[in-house]
Design a protein around this motif. Structure first.
Motif, PDB file in Angstrom:
ATOM      1  N   VAL A 252     -44.173  99.061  -9.744  1.00 47.37           N
ATOM      2  CA  VAL A 252     -45.023  98.409  -8.742  1.00 47.37           C
ATOM      3  C   VAL A 252     -46.195  97.706  -9.410  1.00 47.37           C
ATOM      4  CG1 VAL A 252     -46.461  98.770  -6.705  1.00 47.37           C
ATOM      5  CG2 VAL A 252     -44.351 100.100  -7.004  1.00 47.37           C
ATOM      6  N   HIS A 253     -46.742  98.309 -10.452  1.00 48.39           N
ATOM      7  CA  HIS A 253     -47.870  97.727 -11.173  1.00 48.39           C
ATOM      8  C   HIS A 253     -47.495  97.570 -12.637  1.00 48.39           C
ATOM      9  CE1 HIS A 253     -50.416  98.204  -7.675  1.00 48.39           C
ATOM     10  NE2 HIS A 253     -50.097  99.479  -7.609  1.00 48.39           N
ATOM     11  N   LEU A 254     -47.815  96.409 -13.205  1.00 47.01           N
ATOM     12  CA  LEU A 254     -47.498  96.112 -14.595  1.00 47.01           C
ATOM     13  C   LEU A 254     -48.658  96.473 -15.509  1.00 47.01           C
ATOM     14  CD1 LEU A 254     -45.889  92.618 -13.995  1.00 47.01           C
ATOM     15  CD2 LEU A 254     -44.663  94.684 -14.690  1.00 47.01           C
ATOM     16  N   ALA A 255     -48.349  96.619 -16.792  1.00 42.72           N
ATOM     17  CA  ALA A 255     -49.397  96.854 -17.784  1.00 42.72           C
ATOM     18  C   ALA A 255     -50.325  95.650 -17.836  1.00 42.72           C
ATOM     19  CB  ALA A 255     -48.765  97.115 -19.149  1.00 42.72           C
ATOM     20  N   ASP A 256     -51.528  95.852 -18.373  1.00 43.17           N
ATOM     21  CA  ASP A 256     -52.575  94.831 -18.327  1.00 43.17           C
ATOM     22  C   ASP A 256     -52.134  93.490 -18.893  1.00 43.17           C
ATOM     23  OD1 ASP A 256     -54.271  96.593 -17.114  1.00 43.17           O
ATOM     24  OD2 ASP A 256     -55.356  97.134 -18.941  1.00 43.17           O
ATOM     25  N   ASP A 257     -51.392  93.497 -20.002  1.00 44.56           N
ATOM     26  CA  ASP A 257     -51.014  92.250 -20.648  1.00 44.56           C
ATOM     27  C   ASP A 257     -50.084  91.397 -19.796  1.00 44.56           C
ATOM     28  OD1 ASP A 257     -52.495  93.156 -22.703  1.00 44.56           O
ATOM     29  OD2 ASP A 257     -50.892  93.248 -24.177  1.00 44.56           O
ATOM     30  N   LEU A 258     -49.423  91.994 -18.822  1.00 47.76           N
ATOM     31  CA  LEU A 258     -48.478  91.269 -17.974  1.00 47.76           C
ATOM     32  C   LEU A 258     -48.928  91.171 -16.525  1.00 47.76           C
ATOM     33  CD1 LEU A 258     -45.110  92.754 -19.314  1.00 47.76           C
ATOM     34  CD2 LEU A 258     -46.045  90.479 -19.766  1.00 47.76           C
ATOM     35  N   SER A 259     -50.040  91.801 -16.186  1.00 46.73           N
ATOM     36  CA  SER A 259     -50.453  91.870 -14.785  1.00 46.73           C
ATOM     37  C   SER A 259     -50.896  90.527 -14.225  1.00 46.73           C
ATOM     38  CB  SER A 259     -51.587  92.891 -14.618  1.00 46.73           C
ATOM     39  OG  SER A 259     -52.725  92.489 -15.367  1.00 46.73           O
TER      40      SER A 259
ATOM     41  N   PRO B 145     -51.602  85.590 -20.099  1.00 46.67           N
ATOM     42  CA  PRO B 145     -53.066  85.568 -20.197  1.00 46.67           C
ATOM     43  C   PRO B 145     -53.603  85.824 -21.601  1.00 46.67           C
ATOM     44  CG  PRO B 145     -52.321  87.608 -19.198  1.00 46.67           C
ATOM     45  CD  PRO B 145     -51.121  86.741 -19.325  1.00 46.67           C
ATOM     46  N   ARG B 146     -52.758  86.286 -22.524  1.00 45.96           N
ATOM     47  CA  ARG B 146     -53.210  86.579 -23.877  1.00 45.96           C
ATOM     48  C   ARG B 146     -52.240  85.984 -24.897  1.00 45.96           C
ATOM     49  NH1 ARG B 146     -54.863  93.011 -23.368  1.00 45.96           N
ATOM     50  NH2 ARG B 146     -56.232  92.790 -21.543  1.00 45.96           N
ATOM     51  N   ALA B 147     -52.794  85.454 -25.982  1.00 49.52           N
ATOM     52  CA  ALA B 147     -51.970  84.857 -27.023  1.00 49.52           C
ATOM     53  C   ALA B 147     -51.053  85.892 -27.675  1.00 49.52           C
ATOM     54  CB  ALA B 147     -52.864  84.205 -28.080  1.00 49.52           C
ATOM     55  N   GLU B 148     -51.542  87.124 -27.808  1.00 51.93           N
ATOM     56  CA  GLU B 148     -50.728  88.173 -28.423  1.00 51.93           C
ATOM     57  C   GLU B 148     -49.480  88.455 -27.593  1.00 51.93           C
ATOM     58  OE1 GLU B 148     -53.877  88.371 -27.643  1.00 51.93           O
ATOM     59  OE2 GLU B 148     -55.020  88.718 -29.493  1.00 51.93           O
ATOM     60  N   THR B 149     -49.629  88.459 -26.261  1.00 60.16           N
ATOM     61  CA  THR B 149     -48.492  88.693 -25.389  1.00 60.16           C
ATOM     62  C   THR B 149     -47.512  87.537 -25.457  1.00 60.16           C
ATOM     63  OG1 THR B 149     -50.004  89.860 -23.905  1.00 60.16           O
ATOM     64  CG2 THR B 149     -47.817  89.360 -23.063  1.00 60.16           C
TER      65      THR B 149
ATOM     66  N   VAL C 282     -44.502  85.805  -9.804  1.00 64.38           N
ATOM     67  CA  VAL C 282     -45.962  85.707  -9.840  1.00 64.38           C
ATOM     68  C   VAL C 282     -46.524  87.116  -9.777  1.00 64.38           C
ATOM     69  CG1 VAL C 282     -48.025  84.736  -8.786  1.00 64.38           C
ATOM     70  CG2 VAL C 282     -45.857  83.477  -8.656  1.00 64.38           C
ATOM     71  N   SER C 283     -47.092  87.562 -10.883  1.00 62.60           N
ATOM     72  CA  SER C 283     -47.583  88.937 -10.971  1.00 62.60           C
ATOM     73  C   SER C 283     -49.014  89.073 -10.487  1.00 62.60           C
ATOM     74  CB  SER C 283     -47.503  89.417 -12.434  1.00 62.60           C
ATOM     75  OG  SER C 283     -46.196  89.332 -12.931  1.00 62.60           O
ATOM     76  N   GLY C 284     -49.382  90.286 -10.185  1.00 58.56           N
ATOM     77  CA  GLY C 284     -50.769  90.632  -9.937  1.00 58.56           C
ATOM     78  C   GLY C 284     -51.405  90.028  -8.700  1.00 58.56           C
ATOM     79  N   GLN C 285     -52.710  89.855  -8.752  1.00 55.13           N
ATOM     80  CA  GLN C 285     -53.496  89.419  -7.606  1.00 55.13           C
ATOM     81  C   GLN C 285     -53.051  88.057  -7.088  1.00 55.13           C
ATOM     82  OE1 GLN C 285     -57.700  89.387  -8.362  1.00 55.13           O
ATOM     83  NE2 GLN C 285     -58.231  88.585  -6.333  1.00 55.13           N
ATOM     84  N   ASP C 286     -52.688  87.130  -7.999  1.00 57.86           N
ATOM     85  CA  ASP C 286     -52.309  85.786  -7.571  1.00 57.86           C
ATOM     86  C   ASP C 286     -51.001  85.771  -6.792  1.00 57.86           C
ATOM     87  OD1 ASP C 286     -54.392  84.096  -8.232  1.00 57.86           O
ATOM     88  OD2 ASP C 286     -53.811  83.997 -10.325  1.00 57.86           O
ATOM     89  N   GLY C 287     -50.228  86.847  -6.873  1.00 58.94           N
ATOM     90  CA  GLY C 287     -49.017  86.983  -6.075  1.00 58.94           C
ATOM     91  C   GLY C 287     -49.153  88.074  -5.036  1.00 58.94           C
ATOM     92  N   LYS C 288     -50.405  88.438  -4.734  1.00 61.36           N
ATOM     93  CA  LYS C 288     -50.713  89.512  -3.779  1.00 61.36           C
ATOM     94  C   LYS C 288     -49.962  90.795  -4.135  1.00 61.36           C
ATOM     95  CE  LYS C 288     -52.067  88.993   0.323  1.00 61.36           C
ATOM     96  NZ  LYS C 288     -52.193  88.799   1.795  1.00 61.36           N
TER      97      LYS C 288
ATOM     98  N   MET D  43     -51.203 101.074 -25.589  1.00 58.47           N
ATOM     99  CA  MET D  43     -49.871 100.525 -25.299  1.00 58.47           C
ATOM    100  C   MET D  43     -50.009  99.094 -24.817  1.00 58.47           C
ATOM    101  SD  MET D  43     -46.981 101.926 -22.643  1.00 58.47           S
ATOM    102  CE  MET D  43     -47.983 101.666 -21.187  1.00 58.47           C
ATOM    103  N   ASN D  44     -49.247  98.161 -25.394  1.00 54.53           N
ATOM    104  CA  ASN D  44     -49.359  96.787 -24.938  1.00 54.53           C
ATOM    105  C   ASN D  44     -48.409  96.533 -23.781  1.00 54.53           C
ATOM    106  OD1 ASN D  44     -46.726  95.803 -25.857  1.00 54.53           O
ATOM    107  ND2 ASN D  44     -47.567  95.974 -27.920  1.00 54.53           N
ATOM    108  N   GLY D  45     -48.563  95.364 -23.152  1.00 58.65           N
ATOM    109  CA  GLY D  45     -47.864  95.084 -21.915  1.00 58.65           C
ATOM    110  C   GLY D  45     -46.371  94.947 -22.042  1.00 58.65           C
ATOM    111  N   LEU D  46     -45.832  94.728 -23.256  1.00 59.64           N
ATOM    112  CA  LEU D  46     -44.396  94.550 -23.390  1.00 59.64           C
ATOM    113  C   LEU D  46     -43.677  95.828 -23.729  1.00 59.64           C
ATOM    114  CD1 LEU D  46     -44.173  91.128 -25.256  1.00 59.64           C
ATOM    115  CD2 LEU D  46     -44.238  91.613 -22.828  1.00 59.64           C
ATOM    116  N   GLU D  47     -44.396  96.902 -23.907  1.00 59.78           N
ATOM    117  CA  GLU D  47     -43.746  98.163 -24.217  1.00 59.78           C
ATOM    118  C   GLU D  47     -43.374  98.889 -22.933  1.00 59.78           C
ATOM    119  OE1 GLU D  47     -46.580 100.189 -26.535  1.00 59.78           O
ATOM    120  OE2 GLU D  47     -45.957  99.283 -28.430  1.00 59.78           O
ATOM    121  N   PRO D  48     -42.080  99.242 -22.739  1.00 58.72           N
ATOM    122  CA  PRO D  48     -41.696 100.002 -21.567  1.00 58.72           C
ATOM    123  C   PRO D  48     -42.365 101.358 -21.571  1.00 58.72           C
ATOM    124  CG  PRO D  48     -39.909  99.912 -23.156  1.00 58.72           C
ATOM    125  CD  PRO D  48     -40.979  98.989 -23.653  1.00 58.72           C
TER     126      PRO D  48
END
Length: 213
Positions: A70-77, A93-97, A39-45, A1-6
């Motif tokens: 609370v946590h996003l899929a990898d492509d959006l994290s 972080p990815r061209a595909e996303t 700001v998602s993920g680690q960079d936004g705590k 599953m990619n990051g844009l799929e609910p």
């Protein structure tokens, strides 16, 4: 599953994604802000508000689904998104996303800017961080008043939840502990001084607004 799929909804279409973007843009304009910063993920705590807003805009989450994002899929994290009154800027972080973001929102925001790291930067974590920071600095040029979402949108309607995206933010010192915001204030990166010295972070509640920092 990619990051844009609910996770539990049909695939988000361009019409629905465009409508959601326009709602966010309208909220930013009504609050007289330069942009809504996510700001998602680690960079936004791992702040929950950004995850909820990104899930709402790009994953099709609504109501309870958005509240539980609370946590996003990898492509959006590792994504950074700036919604302005009439546009959109983002780091993916990815061209595909990034290509999927253009497909979803290109008609609604034809002038949007999406930065992606090169293959060389992806292969080198230090270069990838530099690319992300560079994109962050560029997307904030000319911006001074930012909204940042914190609360869980209440269940009972997308519009009601959207109006509650803004609430009381952390203290300036807490914001400065976010890795991406902290890096912005380093000498030779963004504007001179700390992030919270360069930007007003606003709180918004329904049609009212007040200065947070």
């Amino acid at each position: 599953m990619n990051g844009l799929e609910p996770r539990a909804r049909p695939e988000l279409g361009t019409r629905q994604a465009g409508l959601r973007l326009r709602r966010l843009q309208a909220a930013v304009a009504a609050a007289k802000l330069d942009g809504l910063l996510l700001v998602s993920g680690q960079d936004g705590k791992y702040n929950v508000g950004s995850a909820q807003a990104v899930a709402y805009l790009l994953q099709g989450a609504s109501n309870r689904e958005a509240a539980e994002a609370v946590h996003l899929a990898d492509d959006l994290s590792d994504a950074v998104v700036l919604v302005t009154p009439a546009g959109l800027a983002a780091y993916m972080p990815r061209a595909e996303t990034a290509a999927q973001v253009y497909e979803l929102l290109g008609e609604t925001a034809p002038g949007m800017q999406v930065w992606v790291p090169t293959r060389e930067e992806v292969a080198d974590p230090d270069l990838a961080e530099e690319a992300k920071l560079g994109a962050f600095v560029q997307m904030l040029r000319g911006k001074f008043a930012l909204g940042m979402p914190w609360v869980v949108p209440p269940v009972g309607g997308e519009e009601k939840g959207l109006k509650a995206f803004f609430s009381k933010p952390p203290s300036p010192m807490e914001l400065e502990q976010w890795p991406l915001l902290n890096a912005y204030g380093l000498e030779g990166v963004g504007r001179a001084g700390f992030f919270t010295q360069n930007f007003k972070v606003w709180t918004c509640n329904h049609s009212k607004r007040s200065t947070a920092h």
